[in-house]
Design a protein around this motif. Structure first.
Motif, PDB file in Angstrom:
ATOM      1  N   ARG A 195       0.838  -1.213   0.000  1.00  0.00           N
ATOM      2  CA  ARG A 195       0.000   0.000   0.000  1.00  0.00           C
ATOM      3  C   ARG A 195       0.868   1.257   0.000  1.00  0.00           C
ATOM      4  O   ARG A 195       0.601   2.225  -0.712  1.00  0.00           O
ATOM      5  N   LYS A 196       1.943   1.222   0.795  1.00  0.00           N
ATOM      6  CA  LYS A 196       2.854   2.372   0.846  1.00  0.00           C
ATOM      7  C   LYS A 196       3.525   2.601  -0.502  1.00  0.00           C
ATOM      8  O   LYS A 196       3.721   3.750  -0.920  1.00  0.00           O
ATOM      9  N   GLN A 197       3.879   1.514  -1.185  1.00  0.00           N
ATOM     10  CA  GLN A 197       4.504   1.657  -2.502  1.00  0.00           C
ATOM     11  C   GLN A 197       3.534   2.236  -3.517  1.00  0.00           C
ATOM     12  O   GLN A 197       3.923   3.045  -4.375  1.00  0.00           O
ATOM     13  N   VAL A 198       2.274   1.836  -3.430  1.00  0.00           N
ATOM     14  CA  VAL A 198       1.245   2.398  -4.321  1.00  0.00           C
ATOM     15  C   VAL A 198       1.147   3.911  -4.103  1.00  0.00           C
ATOM     16  O   VAL A 198       1.104   4.698  -5.062  1.00  0.00           O
ATOM     17  N   THR A 216       3.438   5.915  -2.848  1.00  0.00           N
ATOM     18  CA  THR A 216       4.683   6.531  -3.317  1.00  0.00           C
ATOM     19  C   THR A 216       4.687   6.668  -4.832  1.00  0.00           C
ATOM     20  O   THR A 216       5.038   7.732  -5.373  1.00  0.00           O
ATOM     21  N   ASP A 217       4.286   5.626  -5.528  1.00  0.00           N
ATOM     22  CA  ASP A 217       4.257   5.664  -7.001  1.00  0.00           C
ATOM     23  C   ASP A 217       3.264   6.707  -7.504  1.00  0.00           C
ATOM     24  O   ASP A 217       3.555   7.432  -8.473  1.00  0.00           O
ATOM     25  N   GLN A 218       2.096   6.794  -6.883  1.00  0.00           N
ATOM     26  CA  GLN A 218       1.090   7.765  -7.309  1.00  0.00           C
ATOM     27  C   GLN A 218       1.588   9.200  -7.101  1.00  0.00           C
ATOM     28  O   GLN A 218       1.427  10.060  -7.971  1.00  0.00           O
ATOM     29  N   ILE A 219       2.189   9.441  -5.940  1.00  0.00           N
ATOM     30  CA  ILE A 219       2.701  10.784  -5.653  1.00  0.00           C
ATOM     31  C   ILE A 219       3.819  11.146  -6.616  1.00  0.00           C
ATOM     32  O   ILE A 219       3.853  12.262  -7.166  1.00  0.00           O
ATOM     33  N   ASN A 220       4.745  10.219  -6.840  1.00  0.00           N
ATOM     34  CA  ASN A 220       5.853  10.492  -7.758  1.00  0.00           C
ATOM     35  C   ASN A 220       5.363  10.769  -9.171  1.00  0.00           C
ATOM     36  O   ASN A 220       5.956  11.590  -9.892  1.00  0.00           O
ATOM     37  N   ALA A 221       4.292  10.112  -9.585  1.00  0.00           N
ATOM     38  CA  ALA A 221       3.731  10.357 -10.924  1.00  0.00           C
ATOM     39  C   ALA A 221       3.195  11.783 -11.027  1.00  0.00           C
ATOM     40  O   ALA A 221       3.389  12.466 -12.048  1.00  0.00           O
ATOM     41  N   ILE A 222       2.515  12.243  -9.970  1.00  0.00           N
ATOM     42  CA  ILE A 222       1.984  13.612  -9.970  1.00  0.00           C
ATOM     43  C   ILE A 222       3.128  14.622  -9.975  1.00  0.00           C
ATOM     44  O   ILE A 222       3.111  15.614 -10.707  1.00  0.00           O
ATOM     45  N   VAL A 223       4.135  14.360  -9.153  1.00  0.00           N
ATOM     46  CA  VAL A 223       5.291  15.264  -9.069  1.00  0.00           C
ATOM     47  C   VAL A 223       6.001  15.358 -10.416  1.00  0.00           C
ATOM     48  O   VAL A 223       6.371  16.441 -10.876  1.00  0.00           O
ATOM     49  N   LYS A 224       6.191  14.208 -11.067  1.00  0.00           N
ATOM     50  CA  LYS A 224       6.862  14.186 -12.366  1.00  0.00           C
ATOM     51  C   LYS A 224       6.052  14.933 -13.420  1.00  0.00           C
ATOM     52  O   LYS A 224       6.610  15.677 -14.247  1.00  0.00           O
ATOM     53  N   GLU A 225       4.751  14.771 -13.383  1.00  0.00           N
ATOM     54  CA  GLU A 225       3.873  15.423 -14.366  1.00  0.00           C
ATOM     55  C   GLU A 225       3.984  16.946 -14.298  1.00  0.00           C
ATOM     56  O   GLU A 225       3.956  17.633 -15.320  1.00  0.00           O
ATOM     57  N   HIS A 226       4.125  17.490 -13.072  1.00  0.00           N
ATOM     58  CA  HIS A 226       4.150  18.945 -12.898  1.00  0.00           C
ATOM     59  C   HIS A 226       5.564  19.503 -12.723  1.00  0.00           C
ATOM     60  O   HIS A 226       5.719  20.710 -12.531  1.00  0.00           O
ATOM     61  N   ASP A 227       6.571  18.633 -12.775  1.00  0.00           N
ATOM     62  CA  ASP A 227       7.959  19.052 -12.590  1.00  0.00           C
ATOM     63  C   ASP A 227       8.167  19.725 -11.233  1.00  0.00           C
ATOM     64  O   ASP A 227       8.835  20.754 -11.132  1.00  0.00           O
ATOM     65  N   TRP A 228       7.579  19.139 -10.205  1.00  0.00           N
ATOM     66  CA  TRP A 228       7.741  19.637  -8.840  1.00  0.00           C
ATOM     67  C   TRP A 228       8.842  18.856  -8.135  1.00  0.00           C
ATOM     68  O   TRP A 228       9.328  17.835  -8.630  1.00  0.00           O
ATOM     69  N   VAL A 229       9.215  19.330  -6.941  1.00  0.00           N
ATOM     70  CA  VAL A 229      10.148  18.625  -6.071  1.00  0.00           C
ATOM     71  C   VAL A 229       9.444  18.368  -4.748  1.00  0.00           C
ATOM     72  O   VAL A 229       8.804  19.272  -4.195  1.00  0.00           O
ATOM     73  N   ILE A 230       9.534  17.131  -4.259  1.00  0.00           N
ATOM     74  CA  ILE A 230       8.822  16.788  -3.022  1.00  0.00           C
ATOM     75  C   ILE A 230       9.779  16.216  -1.987  1.00  0.00           C
ATOM     76  O   ILE A 230      10.746  15.523  -2.332  1.00  0.00           O
ATOM     77  N   ASP A 231       9.528  16.546  -0.740  1.00  0.00           N
ATOM     78  CA  ASP A 231      10.223  15.905   0.372  1.00  0.00           C
ATOM     79  C   ASP A 231       9.311  14.782   0.857  1.00  0.00           C
ATOM     80  O   ASP A 231       8.329  15.022   1.549  1.00  0.00           O
ATOM     81  N   MET A 232       9.641  13.549   0.465  1.00  0.00           N
ATOM     82  CA  MET A 232       8.794  12.411   0.839  1.00  0.00           C
ATOM     83  C   MET A 232       9.083  12.048   2.292  1.00  0.00           C
ATOM     84  O   MET A 232       9.811  11.097   2.599  1.00  0.00           O
ATOM     85  N   ASP A 233       8.509  12.823   3.186  1.00  0.00           N
ATOM     86  CA  ASP A 233       8.731  12.647   4.615  1.00  0.00           C
ATOM     87  C   ASP A 233       8.307  11.235   5.038  1.00  0.00           C
ATOM     88  O   ASP A 233       7.135  10.874   4.923  1.00  0.00           O
ATOM     89  N   PRO A 234       9.237  10.413   5.544  1.00  0.00           N
ATOM     90  CA  PRO A 234       8.891   9.009   5.870  1.00  0.00           C
ATOM     91  C   PRO A 234       7.854   8.888   6.976  1.00  0.00           C
ATOM     92  O   PRO A 234       7.022   7.981   6.954  1.00  0.00           O
ATOM     93  N   GLU A 235       7.891   9.795   7.970  1.00  0.00           N
ATOM     94  CA  GLU A 235       6.913   9.722   9.058  1.00  0.00           C
ATOM     95  C   GLU A 235       5.513  10.076   8.551  1.00  0.00           C
ATOM     96  O   GLU A 235       4.529   9.432   8.931  1.00  0.00           O
ATOM     97  N   LEU A 236       5.432  11.100   7.692  1.00  0.00           N
ATOM     98  CA  LEU A 236       4.133  11.471   7.127  1.00  0.00           C
ATOM     99  C   LEU A 236       3.621  10.362   6.216  1.00  0.00           C
ATOM    100  O   LEU A 236       2.423  10.031   6.238  1.00  0.00           O
ATOM    101  N   LEU A 237       4.505   9.782   5.422  1.00  0.00           N
ATOM    102  CA  LEU A 237       4.103   8.685   4.539  1.00  0.00           C
ATOM    103  C   LEU A 237       3.569   7.511   5.348  1.00  0.00           C
ATOM    104  O   LEU A 237       2.554   6.908   4.985  1.00  0.00           O
TER     105      LEU A 237
END
Length: 691
Positions: free
Chosen positions: A218-221, A223-244
């Protein structure tokens, strides 16, 4: 035949922070229970969502192994009465073992005959053993507990269903009115109930009803969904492990989406925006490639993509009031001076048995000066430290911290910079809270580290002085964490401070500046020392030192925390040296004789009383070590003392310490006392185990 067993406990939605600890606890409790019941298994796979804790246990034995054992009973003289009949003791023993008195045999043990019976215990089938799981489940511990209905059972949330499947058969038991079965439940809104044919169907069946039960998957799903959105908009994200981790434990069928907020709120400090998004709404914040915060966020819903536009608008709508409040507080707070905020602290209690927050700052400022001077801070650094110590809690009375308490210290630094305070003063205000957890980040500036130590030390001395000493698991004011933080800061900086005996120095400093606490900080001084020594042991444990080394280093009269830490680390680093045993045995021999003798380390040694060359050699060698000790590190002193082993050995070979001549005896004891005193910088070497 190997078996597979599925246990699922279905509950009302659990808080996110207890989901992972709860499934880990259930895993351990069930594994321990099976081992106690002599049931072997190959693997246990965990599944957890907000609504369920589940274990899939594979490779289970068919049954417990049979046990054949010889059981000892009472002595023969007790088992038989005077007429040779079986006594009540013998009959009771047999009854308790499930055998007849005819099965008794006698065996001699060291000249005494005892009753023995051979006992066969047939192993129970695994299906019967698994029926004992209710006590395992209901015995779980949680940070918060609930009751429901008219029941006395307390659990994290009400239990709504239980699946208990051994291969394709239900293992029957119940908890309260909930009977086990083969029915699990899909997503609360998207799914339906599922009848499981067999245990191994669990994961796939749930996924067909919109539940990803495997936390890692579930966590990988997500992560993959968020990374797809970030890549689409050319953003940079801090994938905070505690928040995830938290978000992962809030959903069963994740769908990530992006939202936005008005750019006008970007005037707020990043920390305020991040707190509003991350801590309050569980949103992931975004930056551009230059590191600038963007007016967008990513969140995760517990559901599919249907009506996602409405979900996005709803999340955006919820965020706006938080940002609007923050903007208002930020602007309003800047209309008042730091001195005015400090004055308000006179009405803010630190603790009703101790003082106001204002008075705490006054005490901390004086402690900080004591520490700063001992550390050799410059006049400019001392002045900046004094300024920081007299204002470092001012942000507690701002509106921003009143609304966002997690920003205390952070807003203090931001406002201090806005109001024109020096950078090192502003940095110290922020860093005085560090570390905020046992393994949290340490202050990076010298003034921040000193102020952090001073603030924490004042808290510890104050609470101990009024008798509020942590005991057992009770530590409401986090004094253990604060003391551990002090030890970590000292270790990180290598500062040599007499931390374990500073109370008299601080009392004098208070008196000279007119500070009159309504308590005596010298109260419970021995308890304070022991408290810090326990924290030093905690640091040693994180370094994985042997227990005897920890005991040796902390069994000391030295009050320098850094020196104690260096002693333990030095011993550990050299414990496997070829000459370690000889060096330690020579020094411990000195320690034992010196401790039994009457001579004190301060006594003079008179070379005119020497009778053998070995006395002069030891005298010269000890004086050399003593003369250079102050300029050497603990490790260097330890090496120098170990090099004395040959000289010490010759000394004992040639000299009778307890000589008949009182003067010669005392002279030799004084020599050993001086050497023993030097050796004690390493703690109590007698506690070491050398082989």
């Amino acid at each position: 035949m190997a078996n597979t067993y599925l246990l699922e406990v279905g509950v009302e939605e659990m808080p996110a922070h207890v989901v992972t600890p709860s499934i880990k606890q259930l895993h351990k409790r069930v594994a321990d229970y099976l081992k106690e019941e002599r049931i072997s298994f190959e693997d246990i796979k965990e599944y957890a969502t907000p609504r369920r804790m589940a274990l899939l246990i594979s490779g289970l034995d068919e049954k417990q192994p049979d046990i054949d054992e010889s059981v000892k009973g009472p002595a023969k003289k007790i088992a038989l009465d005077d007429e040779g009949n079986w006594s009540k003791a013998a009959m009771g023993f047999c009854r308790g073992q499930g055998v007849d008195v005819d099965d008794i045999e006698f065996k001699d043990i060291k000249g005494v005959e005892y009753v023995f019976v051979q006992k066969h215990i047939a192993g129970k089938p695994v299906s019967e053993v698994l029926q004992g799981l209710p006590d395992v489940i209901t015995g779980m511990n949680f940070p918060t507990l609930m009751k429901w209905g008219y029941n006395n059972l307390q659990f994290i949330r009400p239990i709504r269903w239980i699946v208990s499947l051994l291969n394709d058969q239900v293992v029957p038991f119940s908890i309260l009115e909930v009977e086990t079965g083969r029915t699990t439940r899909g997503h609360r809104f998207l799914g339906k109930e599922i009848e499981l044919k067999q245990a191994t169907d669990y994961e796939a069946a749930l996924e067909s009803e919109f539940v990803i039960a495997d936390q890692a998957k579930r966590k990988q799903v997500i992560t993959d969904q968020i990374n797809a959105i970030v890549k689409e908009h050319d953003w940079v994200i801090d994938m905070d492990p505690e928040l995830l981790e938290e978000v992962n434990n809030l959903v069963e069928w994740p769908t990530a989406f992006a939202g936005s907020f008005d750019e006008k709120y970007l005037v707020l400090p990043d920390e305020v925006l991040i707190t509003s998004m991350k801590d309050n709404q569980r949103f992931f914040y975004l930056r551009d490639h230059q590191g600038k915060l963007l007016p967008y966020f990513i969140s995760v819903r517990n559901g599919n993509k249907e009506y996602l536009d409405n979900v996005i608008k709803g999340n955006e709508r919820v965020l706006v009031p938080r940002l609007e409040d923050a903007k208002f507080f930020y602007e309003e707070d800047q209309n008042i001076t730091i001195d005015a905020y400090v004055e308000r602290l006179k009405r803010v209690a630190f603790h009703d048995k101790i003082s106001s927050m204002y008075d705490k700052m006054e005490r901390t400022a004086k402690i900080a000066q004591v520490l700063g001077k001992r550390l050799g801070l410059t006049d400019e650094e001392l002045a900046d430290l004094d300024r920081a110590a007299h204002i470092y809690k001012f942000d507690l009375t701002t509106q921003m911290v009143g609304e966002f308490s997690e920003l205390q210290g952070i807003m203090g630094e931001i406002y201090a910079n806005i109001f024109g305070e020096k950078k090192d003063v502003a940095d110290a205000i922020r860093e005085h809270y560090m570390p905020i957890s046992a393994e949290g980040e340490l202050p990076q500036t010298k003034l921040g580290a000193v102020l952090s130590i001073a603030d924490k030390l004042d808290s510890i001395l104050s609470f101990f002085a009024v008798g509020m000493i942590p005991s057992g698991s009770n530590d409401p004011y986090a004094l253990r964490r604060q003391a551990f933080g002090i030890v970590r800061i000292i270790k990180d900086n290598g500062w040599h401070l007499p931390m374990l005996s500073l109370q008299p120095v601080i009392i004098k400093a208070f008196a000279e500046s007119g500070i009159k606490p309504n308590f005596d900080i010298n109260t419970n001084a021995s308890e304070v020392r022991a408290f810090f020594l326990d924290r030093i042991k905690q640091v040693f444990n994180t370094m994985k030192l042997r227990h005897d080394i920890i005991d040796a280093a902390t069994n000391t009269k030295i009050d320098d925390i850094a020196a104690i830490l260096e002693a333990g680390q030095t011993i550990d680093e050299h414990k496997d040296d070829a000459d370690f045993k000889d060096g330690i045995e020579a020094l411990t021999r000195v320690l034992r004789i010196a401790d039994k003798g009457e001579a004190k380390p301060g006594n003079e040694v008179d070379p005119a009383l020497f009778q053998n060359p070995s006395e002069q050699k030891l005298y010269d060698a000890v004086n050399d070590v003593k003369a250079k000790a102050a300029d050497r590190t603990v490790a260097e002193n330890f090496a120098a003392m170990r090099e004395l082993s040959g000289v010490i050995s010759d000394y004992f070979d040639e000299n009778m310490i307890m000589d008949k001549d009182e003067k010669i005896k005392n002279n030799r004891l004084s020599q050993l006392a001086i050497l023993a005193d030097l050796a004690k910088i390493m703690g109590n070497l007698n506690d070491l185990i050398v082989k």
